[in-house]
Scaffold this motif. Sequence first.
Motif, short mmCIF file in Angstrom:
data_model
loop_
_atom_site.label_atom_id
_atom_site.label_comp_id
_atom_site.label_asym_id
_atom_site.label_seq_id
_atom_site.Cartn_x
_atom_site.Cartn_y
_atom_site.Cartn_z
N PHE A 505 -10.54 15.24 5.54
CA PHE A 505 -9.70 15.00 4.36
C PHE A 505 -8.42 14.26 4.73
CE2 PHE A 505 -6.12 16.51 1.75
CZ PHE A 505 -6.50 16.01 0.52
N SER A 506 -7.83 14.62 5.89
CA SER A 506 -6.57 13.99 6.29
C SER A 506 -6.74 12.49 6.47
CB SER A 506 -6.04 14.62 7.57
OG SER A 506 -6.99 14.50 8.61
N ARG A 507 -7.86 12.08 7.06
CA ARG A 507 -8.10 10.65 7.25
C ARG A 507 -8.24 9.94 5.90
NH1 ARG A 507 -12.66 8.21 6.91
NH2 ARG A 507 -13.84 10.16 7.10
N GLN A 508 -8.93 10.57 4.98
CA GLN A 508 -9.08 9.97 3.65
C GLN A 508 -7.74 9.91 2.92
OE1 GLN A 508 -11.99 12.53 1.88
NE2 GLN A 508 -13.69 11.73 3.10
N LEU A 509 -6.90 10.95 3.12
CA LEU A 509 -5.58 10.94 2.50
C LEU A 509 -4.72 9.82 3.06
CD1 LEU A 509 -3.60 12.38 0.57
CD2 LEU A 509 -2.88 13.80 2.50
N VAL A 510 -4.80 9.61 4.37
CA VAL A 510 -4.05 8.52 5.00
C VAL A 510 -4.46 7.19 4.39
CG1 VAL A 510 -3.73 7.23 7.14
CG2 VAL A 510 -3.64 9.73 7.16
N GLU A 511 -5.76 6.97 4.25
CA GLU A 511 -6.24 5.71 3.68
C GLU A 511 -5.78 5.53 2.25
OE1 GLU A 511 -10.44 6.00 4.13
OE2 GLU A 511 -10.42 5.67 6.31
N LEU A 512 -5.78 6.62 1.46
CA LEU A 512 -5.37 6.53 0.07
C LEU A 512 -3.88 6.25 -0.06
CD1 LEU A 512 -6.09 6.90 -2.94
CD2 LEU A 512 -5.60 9.34 -2.66
N MET A 513 -3.06 6.99 0.72
CA MET A 513 -1.61 6.82 0.60
C MET A 513 -1.14 5.48 1.16
SD MET A 513 -0.42 9.53 -0.91
CE MET A 513 1.31 9.70 -0.51
N SER A 514 -1.89 4.93 2.10
CA SER A 514 -1.47 3.66 2.71
C SER A 514 -1.63 2.48 1.77
CB SER A 514 -2.26 3.41 4.00
OG SER A 514 -3.65 3.28 3.71
N ILE A 515 -2.39 2.64 0.69
CA ILE A 515 -2.59 1.53 -0.24
C ILE A 515 -1.81 1.74 -1.54
CG2 ILE A 515 -4.85 0.96 0.70
CD1 ILE A 515 -6.12 2.42 -1.67
N VAL A 516 -0.85 2.68 -1.53
CA VAL A 516 -0.01 2.89 -2.71
C VAL A 516 0.78 1.63 -2.99
CG1 VAL A 516 1.99 4.15 -3.58
CG2 VAL A 516 0.17 5.38 -2.41
N PRO A 517 0.79 1.12 -4.24
CA PRO A 517 1.55 -0.10 -4.54
C PRO A 517 3.05 0.12 -4.35
CG PRO A 517 0.77 0.96 -6.56
CD PRO A 517 0.11 1.66 -5.42
N GLY A 518 3.74 -0.95 -3.97
CA GLY A 518 5.18 -0.87 -3.79
C GLY A 518 5.60 -0.64 -2.35
N GLY A 519 4.64 -0.59 -1.43
CA GLY A 519 4.97 -0.44 -0.03
C GLY A 519 5.70 0.86 0.25
N LYS A 520 6.74 0.77 1.10
CA LYS A 520 7.46 1.96 1.53
C LYS A 520 8.14 2.66 0.36
CE LYS A 520 11.13 1.39 4.13
NZ LYS A 520 11.95 1.13 5.34
N ILE A 521 8.76 1.88 -0.55
CA ILE A 521 9.45 2.47 -1.69
C ILE A 521 8.45 3.18 -2.60
CG2 ILE A 521 10.84 2.00 -3.73
CD1 ILE A 521 12.33 1.74 -1.09
N GLY A 522 7.31 2.55 -2.85
CA GLY A 522 6.30 3.18 -3.69
C GLY A 522 5.78 4.46 -3.07
N LEU A 525 8.43 7.20 -3.57
CA LEU A 525 8.51 7.69 -4.95
C LEU A 525 7.30 8.56 -5.28
CD1 LEU A 525 9.82 4.47 -6.75
CD2 LEU A 525 11.11 6.55 -6.24
N ILE A 526 6.11 8.13 -4.85
CA ILE A 526 4.92 8.94 -5.08
C ILE A 526 5.02 10.27 -4.33
CG2 ILE A 526 2.45 9.09 -4.60
CD1 ILE A 526 3.03 7.38 -6.99
N SER A 527 5.54 10.22 -3.11
CA SER A 527 5.70 11.44 -2.33
C SER A 527 6.67 12.40 -3.02
CB SER A 527 6.21 11.11 -0.93
OG SER A 527 5.26 10.36 -0.20
N ALA A 528 7.79 11.87 -3.53
CA ALA A 528 8.76 12.72 -4.22
C ALA A 528 8.12 13.41 -5.42
CB ALA A 528 9.97 11.89 -4.64
N LEU A 529 7.35 12.65 -6.19
CA LEU A 529 6.67 13.24 -7.35
C LEU A 529 5.67 14.31 -6.91
CD1 LEU A 529 6.02 13.29 -10.37
CD2 LEU A 529 4.40 11.41 -9.98
N ALA A 530 4.92 14.01 -5.84
CA ALA A 530 3.93 14.97 -5.35
C ALA A 530 4.60 16.26 -4.88
CB ALA A 530 3.13 14.35 -4.20
N PHE A 531 5.73 16.14 -4.19
CA PHE A 531 6.41 17.34 -3.69
C PHE A 531 7.09 18.12 -4.82
CE2 PHE A 531 6.19 15.35 0.61
CZ PHE A 531 5.62 16.43 1.26
N ILE A 532 7.49 17.45 -5.89
CA ILE A 532 8.00 18.17 -7.06
C ILE A 532 6.90 19.07 -7.62
CG2 ILE A 532 8.72 17.91 -9.47
CD1 ILE A 532 10.31 15.46 -8.64
N ILE A 533 5.70 18.50 -7.76
CA ILE A 533 4.56 19.27 -8.29
C ILE A 533 4.19 20.40 -7.33
CG2 ILE A 533 2.13 19.13 -8.95
CD1 ILE A 533 2.67 16.20 -9.76
#
Length: 629
Positions: A505-522, A525-533
């Motif tokens: 699962f960790s490898r799949q998560l890495v692949e998914l998060m690495s293609i988040v639009p917006g690069g580092k900033i995106g 922001l996605i990480s902040a939202l995920a950690f809020i939840i």
Amino acid sequence: MKATAHAAAVAGGPAIQPVSALARAARAVDRAVTHAVEFMAACALVAEVVILGWSTTARYVFGDPLAWSDELATMVFLWLAMLGSVIALRRGEHMRLTAFVRGLSPEARGWLDAIGMTLVSFVLIALIPASIDRFHEVNDGLSPVLQINEGYRSAATIAGCVLMLVTALTSLLRVANLRQVAGAVVLVAVALAVLLRFAEVIEDLGNANLLIFFVGFVAFSIVIGMPIAFAFLVGTVGFIAFATSIPTSIVPSRMEEGMSHLILLAVPLFILLGAFIELAGLARTMIAFLVSLIGHFRGGLQYVLLGAMYLVSGISGAKAADMAAIAPTLFPEMVKRGNREGDLTSLLSASAVMSETIPPSIVLITVGSVTGVSIAALFTGGLMPAVVGMIALSAVVFRQTRSEDVSQAPRFSWKERGRLFLIAIPGLGLPIVIRSAVVEGVATATEVSTIGIIYTVVIGVLVYRQFDWRRVYPILVETASLSGAILLVVGAATAMAWALTQSGFSRQLVELMSIVPGGKIGFLLISALAFIILGSVLEGVPAIVLFGPLLFPIAIAMGVHPVHYAIVAVFAMGFGLFTPPFGVGFYLACAIGRVSPDVAIKSVWPHLAALLVALLLITLIPWISIGFL
């Protein structure tokens, strides 16, 4: 943080009276076991203070470090964690989510409590033989320095599981009637039979079986109000037993590894320190001095609350303890000045979010433990983000208190302020001593807590002369209970994270998060939202133990500084923890402020909006977190 007491589900019910000599004997044995476990846990906690205190003294004062201290401390620590878990289960103090079951009828709660405690019992029944297998695996080994049989260490897990099973069965009979108990046992037994029948089919599903165990089973367990640690174990033990060929002894092995990490020893010691701060009167003197400075201004007491939370937050290890040390002193005078109770409770809740990154934060220590990020760097990086949060909340306070009546507020002369300052110096100096000792390398994040404990006891006995020794033993037991509740979550989440990693699962998560639009900033922001939840559902410690090892490598690979990412994660989780309707921290603030959640929830949004702005600034401006490293 303490979760809602499980016993509250049956509060007010009829007392169970002994009806026979056998019943009286059973209750006597139960009380004896309870007292024995509490005494052993208290002794283990005192032993840790002595071991680490002497180790620090030997190394820093005499220049002769003790080679065996860390090894002995971790062995005693595992026993402390397991005994504390037993006490927490007996007292109903394990972390749990109650948002979904809070409004149910007593009958419905009884059914869900019966199912939850039956699941806890079955998990413990599965862990006991697995723990015995683990014991046999290590029993022939010796520790590197002390040459002590490793079986003594592993025996803690067996003892903890057996004692928790006894407690779970007792609690099951207490929270539900016989019809509900029988129904719950049948339901769980049928579920196990189905899993056994289709085990081969489930194993052939590949990673799709993760949805069954780590989404379906874990989510169901959390939603019905089951302790989060055991909800994690339900998914992990089920996955290992029915979806893999891995021996179940790996679960107690991973739990022991997660719970006995030396860095996490700071958890019980800082919780103990926080209790001693209140006992010695340090928090009271700090608040009195702050009130003398700005208490006569509009919003002055609100600013005092924010400043006091900044000074004492993180030391106790429990946000409830931080809030309880401050609110009762300030709230009565605030209400006299015409402040609405909903606004005050909302500010109290928001101040706990603001101070999440202030060292020595237990969540920051946990981050360092599971990700390898420097604790000293995290402590340094956490100060400025809290200032940003405090400024944001101060703007809300300024707007809300423009019409506050302060005509009757006492004004202090400079002589009186000077006297209060002199009285408060020991309290004001404690956070400085703790943070300086870590940053300057005098002591580790674990050892520095013993410095704080000794400092606080000396000040309470010799300076303030209000250290009530009769309260020390109950404080030791309460510290062990809260520590056990936290550490069992860490152990369970460590086992669950290992299982997720083994599944790919960790490898799949890495692949998914690495293609988040917006690069580092995106990604940030996605990480902040995920950690809020995650923070609103799991709280900081379990969330960071479970997802930290998965997400931090991705952040580093994308060029995010690990300290910056840690601060964003911790602040975001704090935001989720205190955000209604799911954030349990909000309801703790309401309980401490003695205000109905229905009243406070109407006032919480301006403070949350200010904190959201602060979170965005912390996320988008790395300098706030790493500018002083």
